[in-house]
Design a protein around this motif. Structure first.
Motif, PDB file in Angstrom:
ATOM      1  N   ARG A 102      36.017  39.134  35.765  1.00  0.00           N
ATOM      2  CA  ARG A 102      35.362  38.150  36.632  1.00  0.00           C
ATOM      3  C   ARG A 102      35.635  36.740  36.107  1.00  0.00           C
ATOM      4  NH1 ARG A 102      29.518  40.872  36.779  1.00  0.00           N
ATOM      5  NH2 ARG A 102      30.335  41.985  34.982  1.00  0.00           N
ATOM      6  N   SER A 103      36.850  36.303  36.388  1.00  0.00           N
ATOM      7  CA  SER A 103      37.277  34.995  35.914  1.00  0.00           C
ATOM      8  C   SER A 103      36.576  33.889  36.687  1.00  0.00           C
ATOM      9  CB  SER A 103      38.797  34.863  36.048  1.00  0.00           C
ATOM     10  OG  SER A 103      39.214  33.582  35.645  1.00  0.00           O
ATOM     11  N   ARG A 104      36.401  32.740  36.000  1.00  0.00           N
ATOM     12  CA  ARG A 104      35.812  31.557  36.632  1.00  0.00           C
ATOM     13  C   ARG A 104      36.743  30.357  36.572  1.00  0.00           C
ATOM     14  NH1 ARG A 104      29.863  31.695  36.642  1.00  0.00           N
ATOM     15  NH2 ARG A 104      29.194  33.796  36.099  1.00  0.00           N
ATOM     16  N   THR A 105      37.959  30.578  36.134  1.00  0.00           N
ATOM     17  CA  THR A 105      38.900  29.468  36.008  1.00  0.00           C
ATOM     18  C   THR A 105      40.074  29.643  36.970  1.00  0.00           C
ATOM     19  OG1 THR A 105      40.180  30.565  34.281  1.00  0.00           O
ATOM     20  CG2 THR A 105      38.314  29.229  33.578  1.00  0.00           C
ATOM     21  N   PRO A 106      40.617  28.537  37.489  1.00  0.00           N
ATOM     22  CA  PRO A 106      41.754  28.649  38.413  1.00  0.00           C
ATOM     23  C   PRO A 106      42.935  29.385  37.803  1.00  0.00           C
ATOM     24  CG  PRO A 106      40.811  26.453  38.520  1.00  0.00           C
ATOM     25  CD  PRO A 106      40.140  27.154  37.388  1.00  0.00           C
ATOM     26  N   ASN A 107      43.168  29.202  36.519  1.00  0.00           N
ATOM     27  CA  ASN A 107      44.295  29.876  35.869  1.00  0.00           C
ATOM     28  C   ASN A 107      44.138  31.387  35.856  1.00  0.00           C
ATOM     29  OD1 ASN A 107      45.592  27.477  35.386  1.00  0.00           O
ATOM     30  ND2 ASN A 107      44.829  27.260  33.296  1.00  0.00           N
ATOM     31  N   GLY A 108      42.929  31.859  36.091  1.00  0.00           N
ATOM     32  CA  GLY A 108      42.700  33.297  36.087  1.00  0.00           C
ATOM     33  C   GLY A 108      43.055  33.983  37.381  1.00  0.00           C
ATOM     34  N   PHE A 109      43.507  33.227  38.363  1.00  0.00           N
ATOM     35  CA  PHE A 109      43.800  33.790  39.686  1.00  0.00           C
ATOM     36  C   PHE A 109      45.251  33.509  40.054  1.00  0.00           C
ATOM     37  CE2 PHE A 109      39.684  35.240  41.159  1.00  0.00           C
ATOM     38  CZ  PHE A 109      38.842  34.640  40.237  1.00  0.00           C
ATOM     39  N   ALA A 110      45.952  34.541  40.512  1.00  0.00           N
ATOM     40  CA  ALA A 110      47.380  34.425  40.793  1.00  0.00           C
ATOM     41  C   ALA A 110      47.673  34.102  42.259  1.00  0.00           C
ATOM     42  CB  ALA A 110      48.087  35.729  40.418  1.00  0.00           C
ATOM     43  N   SER A 111      46.742  34.425  43.157  1.00  0.00           N
ATOM     44  CA  SER A 111      46.997  34.242  44.590  1.00  0.00           C
ATOM     45  C   SER A 111      45.957  33.297  45.178  1.00  0.00           C
ATOM     46  CB  SER A 111      46.935  35.592  45.310  1.00  0.00           C
ATOM     47  OG  SER A 111      47.873  36.492  44.772  1.00  0.00           O
TER      48      SER A 111
END
Length: 122
Positions: A102-111
């Motif tokens: 459950r990431s909260r940072t933009p870098n944690g999301f690829a799409s």
């Protein structure tokens, strides 16, 4: 490849409610979907997220005021915004990542979706 499309933005008055939807395609069986927002001159900030198993999580600043939900049949997830304030004016993005973190940072999301404007007038 995951594709995300946001719907529902627009111009509202302070105190109004607004619902944003994100249609997701190409997701795997285990993934996390999230909403971020970026105001003019500000960094992109986490708002709320939900896992493929239905567990939701929120930024501390918006908890309970912006419930997130999923419609598994349509593979969409929604952000309900109530009692909107001028500070909520931003471009809202939906994002996706594979797995269960459950990431909260933009870098944690690829799409990412293309973003949708929400403007709250005073």
């Amino acid at each position: 490849q995951v594709q995300l499309v946001e719907f529902g933005g627009g111009l509202v008055q302070a105190g109004d409610s607004l619902s944003l939807s994100c249609a997701a395609s190409g997701t795997s069986t285990s993934y996390v979907l999230a909403w971020f927002r970026q105001g003019a001159g500000k960094e992109r900030a986490f708002v709320a997220g939900i896992t493929s198993s239905g567990v939701s999580y929120y930024a501390d600043s918006v908890r309970a005021r912006l419930p997130i939900s999923r419609d598994n049949g349509r593979n969409t997830f929604n952000l309900q915004m109530h009692s909107l304030k001028f500070g909520a004016t931003a471009v809202y993005y939906c994002a996706a990542r594979m797995g269960i973190i459950r990431s909260r940072t933009p870098n944690g999301f690829a799409s990412w979706g293309q973003g949708i404007q929400v403007t709250v007038s005073s």
